[in-house]
Design an enzyme around this catalytic site. Sequence first.
Site, mmCIF file in Angstrom:
data_model
loop_
_atom_site.group_PDB
_atom_site.id
_atom_site.type_symbol
_atom_site.label_atom_id
_atom_site.label_comp_id
_atom_site.label_asym_id
_atom_site.label_seq_id
_atom_site.Cartn_x
_atom_site.Cartn_y
_atom_site.Cartn_z
ATOM 1 N N ASP A 110 0.747 -1.059 0.008
ATOM 2 C CA ASP A 110 0.064 -0.010 -0.014
ATOM 3 C C ASP A 110 0.880 1.205 0.129
ATOM 4 O O ASP A 110 1.906 1.178 0.316
ATOM 5 C CB ASP A 110 -0.934 0.078 1.254
HETATM 6 N N1 URA Z 1 -1.380 -5.798 3.982
HETATM 7 C C1 URA Z 1 -1.752 -4.546 3.836
HETATM 8 O O1 URA Z 1 -3.077 -4.265 4.419
HETATM 9 N N2 URA Z 1 -1.061 -3.747 3.231
HETATM 10 C C2 URA Z 1 -0.020 -4.017 2.604
HETATM 11 O O2 URA Z 1 0.731 -2.857 2.216
HETATM 12 C C3 URA Z 1 0.451 -5.009 2.743
HETATM 13 C C4 URA Z 1 -0.151 -6.178 3.027
#
Ligand code: URA
Length: 230
Positions: free
Chosen positions: A102
């Site tokens: 993310d």
């Molecule tokens: N899980 C999430 O919620 N975000 C990420 O960036 C990676 C795994």
Amino acid sequence: MRVDRFLSNLPRFNRQQARRLLVERRISVDGVTVSDPHYEVREFSRVCLDAEVLQAGKPARYFMLHKPQGCVSATSDPQHPTVLDLLRESDKNELHIAGRLDFNTTGLMLITNDGQWSRRLTQPTTKLPKVYRVETEDVIGPDYAATFAAGLYFAFEDLTTQPAELAVLGPTTARLSIIEGRYHQVKRMFGYFNNKVIGLHRERMGPLELDPALAPGEYRALTVEEIHQV
Ligand code: URA
């Protein structure tokens, strides 16, 4: 693709001729003589007929990046910098990301042009753990570990997550190891307890750990040993 198909796809050989070249042991792949028609030829393989090069093979590329906050795990984005913007590689448009993160998640990001290699890392069937350090808004309760180990039902995908391992490190910090990488998986798992993830950092993917010498935004090529560990 199988070597016999690779050869017969060339305009100059039909299937019979391709088979004969293999039987006559005139074909080599990456310097090794090949007679098995099932032998796998990849875009990275150098294929020769006697001394003549039929396919030069393109170089396989593997990088480890320390993803900083505030950049997108995509090859292009109209608004924000992307992880590929951090690479100074002339062929970066041929690369892809093995397991996205993310916008504000930091940590290990693997980037390659080898689709087979990245699938081995990310496919749940290979069961390679992805390890995250998680910081939450509220205290992590004693029931979290068992719930994550049992798996959580994700209605959108209509699936139950594979068993995940939680090690609580402090009141609001933990290390979580998951097998698959569903959309926002870690946040949704903690969301089950209405506990917001306020910091997320990927430490490891399968056998590969983020190099502590890499500051956020820095990257390096993987070593041959690291590539073969996957
Ligand atoms: N899980 C999430 O919620 N975000 C990420 O960036 C990676 C795994």
